[in-house]
Scaffold this motif. Sequence first.
Motif, mmCIF file in Angstrom:
data_model
loop_
_atom_site.group_PDB
_atom_site.id
_atom_site.type_symbol
_atom_site.label_atom_id
_atom_site.label_comp_id
_atom_site.label_asym_id
_atom_site.label_seq_id
_atom_site.Cartn_x
_atom_site.Cartn_y
_atom_site.Cartn_z
ATOM 1 N N MET A 111 12.733 -7.652 3.690
ATOM 2 C CA MET A 111 13.362 -8.420 2.617
ATOM 3 C C MET A 111 14.089 -9.638 3.203
ATOM 4 O O MET A 111 14.016 -10.735 2.655
ATOM 5 C CB MET A 111 14.356 -7.567 1.825
ATOM 6 C CG MET A 111 13.747 -6.406 1.046
ATOM 7 S SD MET A 111 12.516 -6.881 -0.176
ATOM 8 C CE MET A 111 11.032 -6.269 0.612
ATOM 9 N N GLU A 127 14.402 -3.282 4.592
ATOM 10 C CA GLU A 127 15.515 -4.233 4.568
ATOM 11 C C GLU A 127 15.223 -5.426 5.477
ATOM 12 O O GLU A 127 15.479 -6.577 5.115
ATOM 13 C CB GLU A 127 16.810 -3.551 4.991
ATOM 14 C CG GLU A 127 18.026 -4.407 4.744
ATOM 15 C CD GLU A 127 19.318 -3.639 4.933
ATOM 16 O OE1 GLU A 127 20.368 -4.297 4.875
ATOM 17 O OE2 GLU A 127 19.291 -2.411 5.124
ATOM 18 N N HIS A 182 22.512 -7.613 -1.980
ATOM 19 C CA HIS A 182 22.147 -6.294 -1.476
ATOM 20 C C HIS A 182 23.271 -5.325 -1.807
ATOM 21 O O HIS A 182 24.444 -5.646 -1.629
ATOM 22 C CB HIS A 182 21.948 -6.363 0.044
ATOM 23 C CG HIS A 182 21.686 -5.015 0.653
ATOM 24 N ND1 HIS A 182 20.420 -4.542 0.838
ATOM 25 C CD2 HIS A 182 22.526 -4.052 1.093
ATOM 26 C CE1 HIS A 182 20.493 -3.322 1.389
ATOM 27 N NE2 HIS A 182 21.764 -3.010 1.542
ATOM 28 N N ASN A 230 20.584 -14.063 -3.256
ATOM 29 C CA ASN A 230 20.118 -12.750 -2.832
ATOM 30 C C ASN A 230 21.331 -11.829 -2.764
ATOM 31 O O ASN A 230 22.395 -12.229 -2.300
ATOM 32 C CB ASN A 230 19.433 -12.887 -1.476
ATOM 33 C CG ASN A 230 18.960 -11.588 -0.892
ATOM 34 O OD1 ASN A 230 19.208 -11.329 0.267
ATOM 35 N ND2 ASN A 230 18.269 -10.767 -1.648
ATOM 36 N N GLU A 250 17.890 -4.507 -3.570
ATOM 37 C CA GLU A 250 17.873 -5.914 -3.190
ATOM 38 C C GLU A 250 17.554 -6.694 -4.447
ATOM 39 O O GLU A 250 16.598 -6.378 -5.160
ATOM 40 C CB GLU A 250 16.782 -6.135 -2.139
ATOM 41 C CG GLU A 250 16.943 -7.330 -1.297
ATOM 42 C CD GLU A 250 17.997 -7.157 -0.202
ATOM 43 O OE1 GLU A 250 18.597 -8.194 0.137
ATOM 44 O OE2 GLU A 250 18.219 -6.048 0.291
#
Length: 142
Positions: free
Chosen positions: A72, A69, A88, A86, A98
Motif C-alpha cells: 500500500m 501494508e 491508516h 491516505n 487503509e
Amino acid sequence: MAVVSVSMPDGLLERIDQFAEDHGYTGRSEVVREAGRNLLGEFEDTRLEDRELMGVVTVLFDYETTSVEERMMRLRHEHEALVASNFHTHVGDHHCMELFVLEGELEDISTFVGKIRATQDVLTVDYSVIPVDDFDPVAEGA
C-alpha cells in the motif's frame, strides 16, 4: 464457450457455491461469469470518461501480513499525483484499514484500484467514484 481453470482458496469456492445455491444460479460458472462481467463493467461508465473525479478506496487486511501494508505504501508513492490523501488505522484485534482519497481521471483510478485488488492477502477492497469537475452543491439542492 471456452473452459477455464482458475485457482482460488477453498473458502472462496465454498462461498461461491453457497451463493449460487442461495440465489438460484445454475452453478459456480454462472456466478463467476457474472462477477467477471460486473468487474469489467465497473469502470466502463461513459458518463465518467474524460472527467475530473474524486475517489475513495478502502482496503482491509490482516495486520500480520505486513507485505500488504508495504505494498500500500509503494502504491501510494507510485501514484503520488493521484493520491490526495491516505489514512491508516487499526480495526479490531487483527486488522488494518487503509483509506485512499484519489483525485484524477477514470483510467488512473481504475488502474490504482486494480493494483490494490491484485495485492495478495488483501481481504476486501471497496471504493466509490464521483465527478467533481461540474459539481455545484447549490444547484444539486435546488
